[in-house]
Design an enzyme around this catalytic site. Structure first.
Site, PDB file in Angstrom:
ATOM      1  N   TYR A   1      -1.062   8.792  -2.179  1.00  0.00           N
ATOM      2  CA  TYR A   1      -1.080   8.602  -3.629  1.00  0.00           C
ATOM      3  C   TYR A   1      -2.306   9.278  -4.259  1.00  0.00           C
ATOM      4  CZ  TYR A   1       2.234   4.587  -3.603  1.00  0.00           C
ATOM      5  OH  TYR A   1       3.325   3.764  -3.498  1.00  0.00           O
ATOM      6  N   GLY A   2      -3.349   9.499  -3.411  1.00  0.00           N
ATOM      7  CA  GLY A   2      -4.705   9.776  -3.854  1.00  0.00           C
ATOM      8  C   GLY A   2      -4.922  10.837  -4.909  1.00  0.00           C
TER       9      GLY A   2
ATOM     10  N   CYS B   1     -11.101   2.963   0.163  1.00  0.00           N
ATOM     11  CA  CYS B   1      -9.658   3.218   0.347  1.00  0.00           C
ATOM     12  C   CYS B   1      -9.267   2.432   1.577  1.00  0.00           C
ATOM     13  CB  CYS B   1      -9.407   4.711   0.567  1.00  0.00           C
ATOM     14  SG  CYS B   1      -7.748   5.096   1.176  1.00  0.00           S
ATOM     15  N   THR B   2      -8.123   1.743   1.508  1.00  0.00           N
ATOM     16  CA  THR B   2      -7.759   0.834   2.599  1.00  0.00           C
ATOM     17  C   THR B   2      -7.359   1.563   3.888  1.00  0.00           C
ATOM     18  OG1 THR B   2      -5.530   0.656   1.656  1.00  0.00           O
ATOM     19  CG2 THR B   2      -7.124  -1.067   1.072  1.00  0.00           C
ATOM     20  N   HIS B   3      -7.112   2.857   3.796  1.00  0.00           N
ATOM     21  CA  HIS B   3      -6.859   3.613   5.033  1.00  0.00           C
ATOM     22  C   HIS B   3      -8.151   3.824   5.846  1.00  0.00           C
ATOM     23  CE1 HIS B   3      -2.957   4.734   3.298  1.00  0.00           C
ATOM     24  NE2 HIS B   3      -2.628   5.317   4.441  1.00  0.00           N
TER      25      HIS B   3
ATOM     26  N   CYS C   1      -4.285  -1.428  -2.026  1.00  0.00           N
ATOM     27  CA  CYS C   1      -4.437   0.013  -2.210  1.00  0.00           C
ATOM     28  C   CYS C   1      -5.382   0.213  -3.389  1.00  0.00           C
ATOM     29  CB  CYS C   1      -3.060   0.619  -2.506  1.00  0.00           C
ATOM     30  SG  CYS C   1      -3.096   2.371  -2.922  1.00  0.00           S
ATOM     31  N   ASN C   2      -6.527   0.832  -3.133  1.00  0.00           N
ATOM     32  CA  ASN C   2      -7.488   1.040  -4.224  1.00  0.00           C
ATOM     33  C   ASN C   2      -6.925   1.963  -5.291  1.00  0.00           C
ATOM     34  OD1 ASN C   2      -9.028   0.478  -1.623  1.00  0.00           O
ATOM     35  ND2 ASN C   2     -10.614   0.175  -3.162  1.00  0.00           N
TER      36      ASN C   2
ATOM     37  N   ASP D   1       0.863  -1.193   0.000  1.00  0.00           N
ATOM     38  CA  ASP D   1       0.000   0.000   0.000  1.00  0.00           C
ATOM     39  C   ASP D   1       0.900   1.245   0.000  1.00  0.00           C
ATOM     40  OD1 ASP D   1      -2.420   1.593   0.291  1.00  0.00           O
ATOM     41  OD2 ASP D   1      -1.834   1.917   2.366  1.00  0.00           O
ATOM     42  N   SER D   2       0.272   2.397  -0.210  1.00  0.00           N
ATOM     43  CA  SER D   2       1.027   3.665  -0.147  1.00  0.00           C
ATOM     44  C   SER D   2       1.566   3.924   1.256  1.00  0.00           C
ATOM     45  CB  SER D   2       0.119   4.822  -0.560  1.00  0.00           C
ATOM     46  OG  SER D   2      -0.941   4.970   0.378  1.00  0.00           O
TER      47      SER D   2
HETATM   48  N1  LIG Z   1      -4.755   3.299   0.885  1.00  0.00           N
HETATM   49  C1  LIG Z   1      -4.836   3.757  -0.436  1.00  0.00           C
HETATM   50  C2  LIG Z   1      -4.147   5.006  -0.853  1.00  0.00           C
HETATM   51  C3  LIG Z   1      -4.425   6.242  -0.113  1.00  0.00           C
HETATM   52  C4  LIG Z   1      -3.494   7.316  -0.550  1.00  0.00           C
HETATM   53  O1  LIG Z   1      -2.271   7.102  -0.518  1.00  0.00           O
HETATM   54  O2  LIG Z   1      -3.996   8.384  -0.940  1.00  0.00           O
HETATM   55  C5  LIG Z   1      -6.104   3.391  -1.150  1.00  0.00           C
HETATM   56  O3  LIG Z   1      -6.662   2.366  -0.856  1.00  0.00           O
HETATM   57  O4  LIG Z   1      -6.558   4.095  -2.026  1.00  0.00           O
END
Ligand SMILES: N[C@H](CCC(=O)O)C(=O)O
Length: 265
Positions: free
Chosen positions: A46-47, A188-190, A77-78, A14-15
């Protein structure tokens, strides 16, 4: 240990810290598997980065996991899935790769109000994967998409259960509730780290929070079986953490992973 051998680890990427919500489910479902968690950390979030940039970052991450002998990679990470999954599957053609699915389908099947809310990053929401999934399962259903602005920063900054977090989440979710959403998809996995705050925001409103990570873990189990890659019964699992940021970030990954599971490190 060689790649594609059954006792090789599964790489989870993931990011940053977010993919640990998927790591947790894989760990629960497949307790005998060794896992390498790679949380970029140096380039998070990353978003809102351009697609090409996210693709290059995902490529570097998968290449590192392959270099560590991973038998499978989970892009937890989506955003990276939306930007890079086809590219990764083509480039690493011999490697089984699992990506994140936006959980729009179960939410559309479960809604009673006919309104589904999806929270995700900007890059995930404007991606082809999300558009295709929403068009396929969202027919006759209103799918409201809202970028979780500031959500990732709250989690990365260890501020996920604070009044600031509650105000940020409320600002994103209230408009969905006002339109009648009874399902809120965490795209989003966060975001599952914000579940306690989300639950407070939707309390008493008859809303379900949909987290796709258990379904992703089931997909990992299925693919391991299909590829004949399950770890042997006597395998002693190892949990390894890597990052493109410094040692301190790596320690945070480790602490957060084990604190969620209440496992002694
Ligand atoms: N956890 C990530 C990325 C979030 C990010 O880095 O902006 C996702 O599922 O999209």
């Amino acid at each position: 240990m060689t790649a594609n051998s059954n006792d090789a680890p599964i790489g989870v990427y993931d990011s940053g810290l977010g993919g640990l919500t998927v790591w947790r489910e894989i760990r629960r479902m497949l307790p005998g598997e060794s896992l390498v968690y790679l949380g970029d950390g140096a380039n998070c979030p990353y978003g809102s980065r351009p697609r090409e940039e996210v693709r290059a970052l995902a490529d570097a991450a998968v290449s590192r996991l392959v270099g560590m002998g991973c038998k499978m990679v989970v892009v937890a990470c989506n955003t990276a899935t939306a930007a890079a999954i086809d590219f990764l599957r083509e480039k690493y053609a011999d490697l089984p790769i699992v990506g994140m699915e936006p959980a729009v389908k179960p939410a559309c099947l479960a809604t009673r109000s006919g309104v589904v809310g999806v929270l995700a990053t900007e890059r995930s929401l404007d991606g082809e994967l999300f558009r295709r999934t929403a068009a396929r399962y969202g027919s006759g259903i209103e799918v409201l998409t809202v970028p979780g602005t500031g959500f990732v920063e709250l989690v990365e900054g260890d501020r996920e259960d604070t009044p600031e977090a509650e105000a940020t989440v409320r600002a994103a979710v209230e408009p969905m509730l006002a339109r009648g959403a009874d399902q809120i998809v965490l795209g989003c996995t966060h975001y599952p780290f914000l579940t306690p705050v989300l639950e407070r925001v939707v309390a008493g409103r008859g809303v379900a929070i949909v987290d796709p990570s258990p379904a992703v873990a089931r997909r990992v189990a299925q693919l391991l079986n299909d590829c004949g890659l399950r770890a042997p019964a006597d395998h002693e699992p190892r949990f390894t953490f890597r990052t493109f940021a410094g040692e301190e970030y790596c320690e945070r990954l480790k602490a957060k992973a084990f604190s969620q599971l209440r496992i002694k490190n």
